[in-house]
Design a protein around this motif. Structure first.
Motif, PDB file in Angstrom:
ATOM      1  N   ARG A  87       3.052   4.178   9.811  1.00 59.18           N
ATOM      2  CA  ARG A  87       3.062   3.282  10.973  1.00 59.18           C
ATOM      3  C   ARG A  87       2.744   4.011  12.280  1.00 59.18           C
ATOM      4  NH1 ARG A  87       7.846   2.367  13.736  1.00 59.18           N
ATOM      5  NH2 ARG A  87       7.657   0.104  13.495  1.00 59.18           N
ATOM      6  N   MET A  88       3.124   5.264  12.387  1.00 57.69           N
ATOM      7  CA  MET A  88       2.881   6.012  13.619  1.00 57.69           C
ATOM      8  C   MET A  88       1.956   7.205  13.402  1.00 57.69           C
ATOM      9  SD  MET A  88       4.206   4.558  16.186  1.00 57.69           S
ATOM     10  CE  MET A  88       5.473   3.438  16.736  1.00 57.69           C
ATOM     11  N   ALA A  89       1.322   7.276  12.249  1.00 60.38           N
ATOM     12  CA  ALA A  89       0.444   8.411  11.949  1.00 60.38           C
ATOM     13  C   ALA A  89      -0.828   8.344  12.796  1.00 60.38           C
ATOM     14  CB  ALA A  89       0.085   8.417  10.472  1.00 60.38           C
ATOM     15  N   ALA A  90      -1.268   9.517  13.241  1.00 61.41           N
ATOM     16  CA  ALA A  90      -2.534   9.586  13.969  1.00 61.41           C
ATOM     17  C   ALA A  90      -3.682   9.532  12.970  1.00 61.41           C
ATOM     18  CB  ALA A  90      -2.605  10.866  14.787  1.00 61.41           C
ATOM     19  N   PRO A  91      -4.662   8.677  13.190  1.00 61.24           N
ATOM     20  CA  PRO A  91      -5.798   8.616  12.258  1.00 61.24           C
ATOM     21  C   PRO A  91      -6.662   9.869  12.356  1.00 61.24           C
ATOM     22  CG  PRO A  91      -6.171   7.181  14.148  1.00 61.24           C
ATOM     23  CD  PRO A  91      -4.767   7.697  14.278  1.00 61.24           C
ATOM     24  N   PRO A  92      -7.311  10.236  11.252  1.00 66.32           N
ATOM     25  CA  PRO A  92      -7.314   9.540   9.970  1.00 66.32           C
ATOM     26  C   PRO A  92      -6.032   9.784   9.182  1.00 66.32           C
ATOM     27  CG  PRO A  92      -8.621  11.536   9.803  1.00 66.32           C
ATOM     28  CD  PRO A  92      -8.204  11.423  11.241  1.00 66.32           C
ATOM     29  N   ALA A  93      -5.537   8.717   8.581  1.00 68.97           N
ATOM     30  CA  ALA A  93      -4.364   8.795   7.709  1.00 68.97           C
ATOM     31  C   ALA A  93      -4.373   7.553   6.833  1.00 68.97           C
ATOM     32  CB  ALA A  93      -3.077   8.858   8.526  1.00 68.97           C
ATOM     33  N   TRP A  94      -3.979   7.730   5.581  1.00 70.06           N
ATOM     34  CA  TRP A  94      -3.905   6.571   4.700  1.00 70.06           C
ATOM     35  C   TRP A  94      -2.824   6.782   3.666  1.00 70.06           C
ATOM     36  CZ3 TRP A  94      -5.708   6.581  -0.623  1.00 70.06           C
ATOM     37  CH2 TRP A  94      -6.275   7.804  -1.037  1.00 70.06           C
ATOM     38  N   CYS A  95      -2.353   5.687   3.106  1.00 68.95           N
ATOM     39  CA  CYS A  95      -1.278   5.749   2.126  1.00 68.95           C
ATOM     40  C   CYS A  95      -1.531   4.701   1.048  1.00 68.95           C
ATOM     41  CB  CYS A  95       0.070   5.494   2.808  1.00 68.95           C
ATOM     42  SG  CYS A  95       1.500   5.630   1.711  1.00 68.95           S
ATOM     43  N   PHE A  96      -1.415   5.113  -0.195  1.00 72.10           N
ATOM     44  CA  PHE A  96      -1.620   4.238  -1.348  1.00 72.10           C
ATOM     45  C   PHE A  96      -0.267   3.962  -1.973  1.00 72.10           C
ATOM     46  CE2 PHE A  96      -2.468   3.072  -5.659  1.00 72.10           C
ATOM     47  CZ  PHE A  96      -3.748   2.567  -5.720  1.00 72.10           C
ATOM     48  N   VAL A  97       0.137   2.698  -2.019  1.00 67.32           N
ATOM     49  CA  VAL A  97       1.429   2.363  -2.592  1.00 67.32           C
ATOM     50  C   VAL A  97       1.252   1.408  -3.779  1.00 67.32           C
ATOM     51  CG1 VAL A  97       2.727   2.715  -0.458  1.00 67.32           C
ATOM     52  CG2 VAL A  97       1.801   0.452  -0.965  1.00 67.32           C
ATOM     53  N   ASN A  98       2.038   1.631  -4.806  1.00 68.26           N
ATOM     54  CA  ASN A  98       2.104   0.720  -5.939  1.00 68.26           C
ATOM     55  C   ASN A  98       3.181  -0.315  -5.644  1.00 68.26           C
ATOM     56  OD1 ASN A  98       0.173   1.968  -7.701  1.00 68.26           O
ATOM     57  ND2 ASN A  98       1.656   3.602  -8.027  1.00 68.26           N
ATOM     58  N   VAL A  99       2.835  -1.575  -5.779  1.00 70.04           N
ATOM     59  CA  VAL A  99       3.786  -2.654  -5.527  1.00 70.04           C
ATOM     60  C   VAL A  99       3.770  -3.603  -6.719  1.00 70.04           C
ATOM     61  CG1 VAL A  99       3.502  -2.494  -3.025  1.00 70.04           C
ATOM     62  CG2 VAL A  99       2.061  -4.063  -4.330  1.00 70.04           C
ATOM     63  N   PRO A 100       4.828  -4.396  -6.887  1.00 69.97           N
ATOM     64  CA  PRO A 100       4.770  -5.434  -7.923  1.00 69.97           C
ATOM     65  C   PRO A 100       3.540  -6.291  -7.674  1.00 69.97           C
ATOM     66  CG  PRO A 100       6.982  -5.270  -7.027  1.00 69.97           C
ATOM     67  CD  PRO A 100       6.095  -4.415  -6.157  1.00 69.97           C
ATOM     68  N   MET A 101       2.667  -6.396  -8.651  1.00 72.80           N
ATOM     69  CA  MET A 101       1.334  -6.924  -8.404  1.00 72.80           C
ATOM     70  C   MET A 101       1.169  -8.365  -8.840  1.00 72.80           C
ATOM     71  SD  MET A 101      -1.130  -3.704  -9.294  1.00 72.80           S
ATOM     72  CE  MET A 101      -0.495  -3.509 -10.942  1.00 72.80           C
ATOM     73  N   SER A 102       0.362  -9.079  -8.071  1.00 75.88           N
ATOM     74  CA  SER A 102      -0.060 -10.422  -8.434  1.00 75.88           C
ATOM     75  C   SER A 102      -1.498 -10.349  -8.914  1.00 75.88           C
ATOM     76  CB  SER A 102       0.033 -11.355  -7.218  1.00 75.88           C
ATOM     77  OG  SER A 102      -0.654 -12.568  -7.459  1.00 75.88           O
ATOM     78  N   ALA A 103      -1.805 -11.025 -10.009  1.00 79.62           N
ATOM     79  CA  ALA A 103      -3.161 -11.010 -10.560  1.00 79.62           C
ATOM     80  C   ALA A 103      -4.059 -12.049  -9.914  1.00 79.62           C
ATOM     81  CB  ALA A 103      -3.109 -11.234 -12.069  1.00 79.62           C
ATOM     82  N   LEU A 104      -3.519 -12.815  -8.967  1.00 79.40           N
ATOM     83  CA  LEU A 104      -4.338 -13.827  -8.303  1.00 79.40           C
ATOM     84  C   LEU A 104      -5.465 -13.178  -7.524  1.00 79.40           C
ATOM     85  CD1 LEU A 104      -1.672 -16.268  -6.823  1.00 79.40           C
ATOM     86  CD2 LEU A 104      -3.348 -16.816  -8.577  1.00 79.40           C
ATOM     87  N   SER A 105      -6.634 -13.813  -7.498  1.00 80.81           N
ATOM     88  CA  SER A 105      -7.728 -13.359  -6.656  1.00 80.81           C
ATOM     89  C   SER A 105      -8.512 -14.570  -6.188  1.00 80.81           C
ATOM     90  CB  SER A 105      -8.656 -12.400  -7.410  1.00 80.81           C
ATOM     91  OG  SER A 105      -9.499 -13.108  -8.296  1.00 80.81           O
ATOM     92  N   SER A 106      -9.063 -14.476  -4.974  1.00 86.57           N
ATOM     93  CA  SER A 106      -9.860 -15.574  -4.442  1.00 86.57           C
ATOM     94  C   SER A 106     -11.086 -15.816  -5.303  1.00 86.57           C
ATOM     95  CB  SER A 106     -10.271 -15.271  -2.996  1.00 86.57           C
ATOM     96  OG  SER A 106      -9.132 -15.212  -2.156  1.00 86.57           O
ATOM     97  N   THR A 107     -11.680 -14.720  -5.815  1.00 82.57           N
ATOM     98  CA  THR A 107     -12.882 -14.847  -6.647  1.00 82.57           C
ATOM     99  C   THR A 107     -12.594 -15.687  -7.889  1.00 82.57           C
ATOM    100  OG1 THR A 107     -13.679 -12.695  -5.881  1.00 82.57           O
ATOM    101  CG2 THR A 107     -14.654 -13.577  -7.897  1.00 82.57           C
ATOM    102  N   ALA A 108     -11.475 -15.395  -8.551  1.00 84.91           N
ATOM    103  CA  ALA A 108     -11.124 -16.138  -9.753  1.00 84.91           C
ATOM    104  C   ALA A 108     -10.825 -17.594  -9.446  1.00 84.91           C
ATOM    105  CB  ALA A 108      -9.931 -15.477 -10.441  1.00 84.91           C
ATOM    106  N   LEU A 109     -10.148 -17.834  -8.322  1.00 86.59           N
ATOM    107  CA  LEU A 109      -9.825 -19.207  -7.956  1.00 86.59           C
ATOM    108  C   LEU A 109     -11.082 -20.002  -7.634  1.00 86.59           C
ATOM    109  CD1 LEU A 109      -6.651 -18.579  -5.770  1.00 86.59           C
ATOM    110  CD2 LEU A 109      -6.738 -19.714  -7.986  1.00 86.59           C
ATOM    111  N   ARG A 110     -12.043 -19.371  -6.955  1.00 85.34           N
ATOM    112  CA  ARG A 110     -13.311 -20.059  -6.667  1.00 85.34           C
ATOM    113  C   ARG A 110     -14.047 -20.372  -7.961  1.00 85.34           C
ATOM    114  NH1 ARG A 110     -13.855 -16.180  -2.685  1.00 85.34           N
ATOM    115  NH2 ARG A 110     -15.446 -15.087  -3.880  1.00 85.34           N
ATOM    116  N   ALA A 111     -14.032 -19.408  -8.898  1.00 90.85           N
ATOM    117  CA  ALA A 111     -14.729 -19.612 -10.171  1.00 90.85           C
ATOM    118  C   ALA A 111     -14.149 -20.796 -10.932  1.00 90.85           C
ATOM    119  CB  ALA A 111     -14.660 -18.343 -11.017  1.00 90.85           C
ATOM    120  N   ARG A 112     -12.850 -21.020 -10.767  1.00 92.63           N
ATOM    121  CA  ARG A 112     -12.198 -22.146 -11.430  1.00 92.63           C
ATOM    122  C   ARG A 112     -12.361 -23.436 -10.642  1.00 92.63           C
ATOM    123  NH1 ARG A 112      -6.433 -19.639 -12.170  1.00 92.63           N
ATOM    124  NH2 ARG A 112      -5.974 -21.431 -10.853  1.00 92.63           N
TER     125      ARG A 112
END
Length: 204
Positions: free
Chosen positions: A170-195
């Motif tokens: 939140r206060m890191a000076a760029p460049p900075a990035w963080c990859f977090v694993n979270v409980p995931m939802s498989a929903l995607s806009s692409t899939a919903l449009r396809a349906r």
């Protein structure tokens, strides 16, 4: 030009989740809630874009997508905005430059799913984005390995913040990035449009 933005105060940390939201769905709400918690954000703004330059076909009309987003979001710290349409920006780097000029005392964090990190190198001025704001990446189904092996992840590997220290982003000076694993939802806009599913998008 009068621009409508949610209220802010100096020192606030605001996560920006950009996209066409075509259509918005519960997965967008899920990662927004996770971003608030994992990165210690004060707010998350959904920046609903007029269109996505990386997509050949245009999205549903902006008014319809905005209305769908507002109907879906029921959280006091998540706000829906058509900022890009108001100021006429098309690319994320441009949008960030204008936002920082208008809110110089606010700290912005760009949020994206791991699927976006996997193809981030194709974004206009992606290096400028990396050098402008910290970036929070939230895991999506099937994209963890490709995201971590992507060109941006390799080039900026030395400024990656460990997931266990995610609130430092939140206060890191760029460049900075963080990859977090979270409980995931498989929903995607692409899939919903396809349906052809542009109805009740709160569940799927």
């Amino acid at each position: 030009m009068r621009v409508r933005l949610p209220m802010t105060r100096p020192g606030m940390v605001i996560g920006l989740l950009g996209g066409s939201f075509d259509p918005p769905h519960a997965g967008h709400v899920h990662i927004s809630r996770e971003a608030l918690r994992r990165f210690g954000l004060d707010r998350v703004w959904w920046l609903v874009s007029p269109g996505n330059p990386l997509k050949a076909r245009g999205p549903q009309p902006l008014e319809r997508r905005m209305a769908a987003c507002r109907a879906l979001v029921d959280h006091p710290r998540i706000h829906v905005s058509d900022f890009e349409a108001q100021v006429g920006t098309r690319y994320t780097a441009e949008t960030l430059a204008v936002l920082q000029k208008m809110r110089p005392h606010v700290h912005f964090v760009w949020l994206m799913g791991a699927d976006n990190l996997a193809q981030f190198e194709h974004w206009q001025d992606w290096r400028q984005i990396m050098e402008t704001v910290p970036i929070g990446v939230l895991a999506r189904p099937g994209q963890r390995i490709s995201a971590r092996m992507s060109k941006p992840a390799r080039i900026y590997r030395t400024v990656r913040i460990p997931a266990r220290q995610s609130r430092a982003l939140r206060m890191a000076a760029p460049p900075a990035w963080c990859f977090v694993n979270v409980p995931m939802s498989a929903l995607s806009s692409t899939a919903l449009r396809a349906r052809g599913d542009w109805g009740d998008l709160s569940e799927s």
